[in-house]
Design an enzyme around this catalytic site. Structure first.
Site, PDB file in Angstrom:
ATOM      1  N   GLU A   1       0.886  -1.172   0.000  1.00 25.38           N
ATOM      2  CA  GLU A   1       0.000   0.000   0.000  1.00 25.38           C
ATOM      3  C   GLU A   1       0.913   1.207   0.000  1.00 25.38           C
ATOM      4  O   GLU A   1       1.813   1.326   0.833  1.00 25.38           O
ATOM      5  CB  GLU A   1      -0.912  -0.013   1.231  1.00 25.38           C
ATOM      6  CG  GLU A   1      -2.004   1.051   1.184  1.00 25.38           C
ATOM      7  CD  GLU A   1      -1.722   2.220   2.097  1.00 25.38           C
ATOM      8  OE1 GLU A   1      -1.566   3.337   1.552  1.00 25.38           O
ATOM      9  OE2 GLU A   1      -1.660   2.039   3.316  1.00 25.38           O
TER      10      GLU A   1
ATOM     11  N   CYS B   1      -2.166   8.207   4.691  1.00 24.95           N
ATOM     12  CA  CYS B   1      -2.239   7.895   3.253  1.00 24.95           C
ATOM     13  C   CYS B   1      -3.596   8.283   2.690  1.00 24.95           C
ATOM     14  O   CYS B   1      -3.726   8.562   1.500  1.00 24.95           O
ATOM     15  CB  CYS B   1      -2.002   6.403   3.032  1.00 24.95           C
ATOM     16  SG  CYS B   1      -0.458   5.799   3.718  1.00 24.95           S
TER      17      CYS B   1
END
Length: 543
Positions: free
Chosen positions: A293, A327
């Site tokens: 990720e 994020c």
């Protein structure tokens, strides 16, 4: 040997404590913060049964008070990496052979330790080491890691229960073996829960792991290792190495027993890792699992029918909680002209009330960014606006690193949709808004989809259900986690499995069965109950 098909504790999320004045959790956390600040600790590498103090000591300081000394971590070297690989592989057979419920029990105990006796300690470590306020630490280093550990046990059982059908005279079954080799986990600074889950998820499925936490997260990573050990994790299953990335990678990615990487970090680093693995593909015993990720440039799209108050609140929280160092943080917003004046006024009002400072003062909503490198990068973007004709600063725009790495929450208005802060990941408390003609909803959706290489999170705000459906369909590939009338942050394990595609990663959805499936290598077994004794088939007979 297992005897029985065991149920596991029911899947449920850990309740979030509120740390209100007078609450017992607030008192315990305040005490843990005072205790942590009162001492200087040394953090070793954990390789097998050894705690390795290299003597190459690196300072750990709170980002919001960088002159205060919390302790040191002992940086390792290439020999430590090789030793960790050898140690992990020596532990592999016994760990892989352990009954699944025994592995489950270890991580369930770890969850209960964090929920109980370690809660204040791990939250305090996250607050001081990563400059998170009490609430942000609670939802991360307590609740989310507890959820990962408990719900992953449920997901593991679900995987093992998935079995093939059998025909007459045949018994088919599926084994879910751990990977052949070791897994390398590289974890980021911003979430203690991610730092714990990336090594723990493969380990739960029977794998052995080398874990390299970010140097800026070592303070709370040390608490996680203490928890894993107290929970009964055998030596060598998770080995925490404190080695510079290129040094570790040069050894790990050339080793024939490298079987997978579990990564959260920058897109560029992940691309380089993928390239390196590809270049060495002939070295490995098996094709490594590559799970990552990475970056995000997360959007909020408002339709002309959106509720201005709900939108403003989502932008303040989504962009500025934990200083935008998520994020998933709201980084670019597209607001229709008919709503802009109201939304702007509401956000400016909220920002006028928000306080910034150290985490020890629970009244501070904003704390420091993680380190000087991050501070300087963010400041460069903000300074660029001040000399540009293509954007202006609406709020904030100031910063100071004399005591801590403080950047005031900043709102930028871009006059063109491809202005640099609308496109590039900043990873700080900076929100850029673009005001569009409220009648050009379909055109702005095309802009959103094409502006960024990332596709992690996004949100749409609207009270028009047709508009919601339209945006949901047209932005289908623009975000792996899509939110309707909510900020694009705050994914909960088991509720919103997290991950994105495009430049944001492999979308293997941490916090779901999908991620755990990546850490097993299934073997199908067919057992014929009565074996044929003649090669001839009936069709061979002549009629």
């Amino acid at each position: 040997m297992s005897i029985g098909i065991f149920n596991v504790p029911a899947a449920k999320n850990e309740p979030v404590k509120n740390y209100a004045p007078g609450s017992p959790e607030r008192a315990l956390l305040k005490k843990a913060l005072e205790e942590a600040r009162s001492k200087v600790i040394d953090i070793p590498q954990y390789i097998g049964s050894e705690e390795i103090f290299s003597g190459n000591k690196k300072k750990i300081a709170p980002p919001h008070d960088h002159q205060h000394l919390l302790g040191y971590y002992h940086e390792g070297n290439a020999d430590d990496v090789s030793k960790a690989i050898k140690t992990a592989l020596e532990a592999r057979h016994e760990w892989a052979s352990l009954n699944w419920e025994q592995r489950a029990a270890i991580f369930l105990k770890a969850a209960d330790l964090i929920a109980g006796p370690y809660r204040a300690e791990i939250n305090a470590a996250t607050m001081l080491g990563q400059s998170k306020n009490a609430y942000q630490a609670e939802i991360d280093s307590a609740c989310e890691i507890i959820d990962f550990l408990r719900l992953n046990v449920n997901f593991m059982r679900d995987i093992y229960e998935e079995q093939p059908i059998s025909s007459d005279g045949v018994w088919n079954r599926m084994e879910y073996r751990p990977l052949e080799g070791f897994v390398f986990a590289i974890t980021p600074f911003n979430f203690t829960a991610i730092a714990g889950n990336l090594p723990a998820a493969p380990a739960l499925m029977g794998n052995v792991v080398l874990w390299k936490p970010a140097f800026t997260q070592v303070y709370s990573a040390n608490v996680l290792m203490k928890v894993f050990k107290e929970a009964g994790l055998p030596d060598g299953v998770i080995n925490m190495i404190l080695v510079d990335g290129p040094i570790a990678g040069d050894i790990i990615f050339k080793h024939p027993d490298f079987s997978g990487i579990h990564f959260t970090g920058s897109t560029k680093v992940f691309q380089n890792i993928w390239k390196t693995i590809g270049e060495n593909i002939g070295v490995y015993k098996s094709f490594p699992r590559i799970v990552g990720e990475t970056g995000g440039k997360d959007f909020v799209l408002a339709h002309k029918s959106a509720d201005p108050q709900a939108l403003a609140t989502a932008l303040i929280r989504g962009a500025f909680e934990y200083q935008g160092q998520k994020c998933s943080a709201a980084s670019r917003a597209y607001i229709p002209a008919n709503l802009w004046d109201d939304v702007k006024a509401l956000m400016l009002k909220d920002l006028s009330e928000i306080e910034m400072g150290g985490v020890e003062d629970f009244g501070n909503f904003i704390n420091a960014v993680i380190d000087e490198r991050s501070f300087d990068k963010i400041a460069t973007y903000i300074d660029g606006v001040k000399t540009s004709n293509d954007a202006e600063i609406i709020a904030g725009g100031t910063f100071d690193k004399s005591q801590g790495y403080f950047v005031h929450p900043t709102i930028i208005r871009a006059f063109k949709p491809d202005y640099i802060t609308m496109c590039e990941e900043i990873f700080g408390p900076v929100l850029t808004v673009y005001i569009y003609d409220e009648n050009n909803f379909d055109e702005i959706i095309k802009v959103i989809d094409q502006t960024s290489p990332y596709a992690l999170t996004g949100a749409v705000f609207s009270r028009d259900r047709y508009a919601i459906q339209y945006a949901t369909e047209k932005l289908v590939n623009s975000a792996g986690n899509f939110y309707i009338n909510d900020k694009p942050t705050g994914a909960v394990v088991g509720q919103q499995p997290f991950g994105g595609a495009r430049g944001s990663g492999t979308n293997d959805k941490a916090g779901s069965v999908l991620n755990l499936l990546r850490w097993v290598s299934p073997r199908a077994i067919k057992e014929t109950l009565i074996s044929p004794t003649n090669y001839k088939y009936p069709f061979l007979e002549r009629g």
